[in-house]
Motif scaffolding. Structure first.
Motif, mmCIF file in Angstrom:
data_model
loop_
_atom_site.group_PDB
_atom_site.id
_atom_site.type_symbol
_atom_site.label_atom_id
_atom_site.label_comp_id
_atom_site.label_asym_id
_atom_site.label_seq_id
_atom_site.Cartn_x
_atom_site.Cartn_y
_atom_site.Cartn_z
ATOM 1 N N ASP A 95 0.838 -1.189 0.000
ATOM 2 C CA ASP A 95 0.000 0.000 0.000
ATOM 3 C C ASP A 95 0.880 1.247 0.000
ATOM 4 N N SER A 96 0.246 2.414 0.033
ATOM 5 C CA SER A 96 0.966 3.680 -0.081
ATOM 6 C C SER A 96 1.923 3.936 1.077
ATOM 7 N N LYS A 97 1.715 3.263 2.200
ATOM 8 C CA LYS A 97 2.584 3.448 3.365
ATOM 9 C C LYS A 97 3.702 2.414 3.406
ATOM 10 N N GLY A 98 3.815 1.617 2.363
ATOM 11 C CA GLY A 98 4.862 0.611 2.301
ATOM 12 C C GLY A 98 4.538 -0.673 3.037
ATOM 13 N N ARG A 99 3.309 -0.770 3.551
ATOM 14 C CA ARG A 99 2.911 -2.011 4.219
ATOM 15 C C ARG A 99 2.729 -3.094 3.179
ATOM 16 N N LYS A 100 3.021 -4.303 3.580
ATOM 17 C CA LYS A 100 2.993 -5.420 2.652
ATOM 18 C C LYS A 100 2.062 -6.498 3.181
ATOM 19 N N LEU A 101 1.176 -6.958 2.314
ATOM 20 C CA LEU A 101 0.277 -8.060 2.625
ATOM 21 C C LEU A 101 0.671 -9.209 1.703
ATOM 22 N N ILE A 102 0.979 -10.356 2.284
ATOM 23 C CA ILE A 102 1.365 -11.521 1.487
ATOM 24 C C ILE A 102 0.368 -12.632 1.760
ATOM 25 N N ARG A 103 -0.120 -13.251 0.693
ATOM 26 C CA ARG A 103 -1.051 -14.365 0.838
ATOM 27 C C ARG A 103 -0.647 -15.489 -0.114
ATOM 28 N N LYS A 104 -0.731 -16.710 0.389
ATOM 29 C CA LYS A 104 -0.615 -17.904 -0.432
ATOM 30 C C LYS A 104 -1.608 -18.887 0.151
ATOM 31 N N GLY A 105 -2.662 -19.139 -0.575
ATOM 32 C CA GLY A 105 -3.795 -19.894 -0.071
ATOM 33 C C GLY A 105 -3.460 -21.229 0.545
#
Length: 102
Positions: A62-72
């Motif tokens: 996102d714009s704040k550099g936060r990272k969401l990682i998903r692998k089902g």
């Protein structure tokens, strides 16, 4: 990718949003209540895609550099089991045994 396609273990999606990842996309740590009042996790669009294509790694910034990682297959094996039991058996045999009742 189409229905019934778990993807390849090497498939990778990387995306960036100018905004925060909204609850309807990310769904992280959100809950809904079913008609009987039972609390259930809310699955955002990213999670839904991740369950439908469990071998694909999704990385969302996102714009704040936060990272969401998903692998089902790793994040939601119990939900992946419904559509891809053999994949769960291969990657998470203990969870498979529990879910299959063996």
């Amino acid at each position: 990718m189409g229905d019934g396609n778990p993807g390849q273990d090497t498939d990778y999606i990387e995306a960036f949003s100018e905004y925060d990842v909204c609850p309807s996309c990310g769904g992280v740590n959100r809950y809904v209540f079913d008609k009987n009042g039972n609390k259930k996790p809310y699955l955002g669009v990213i999670e839904q895609f991740s369950i439908k294509h469990p071998n694909v790694t999704i990385v969302m910034y996102d714009s704040k550099g936060r990272k969401l990682i998903r692998k089902g297959i790793d994040d939601f094996p119990e939900l992946v089991f419904k559509q891809y039991p053999e994949l769960v058996k291969q990657k998470h045999p203990n969870i498979y045994k529990k879910l299959a009742g063996s």
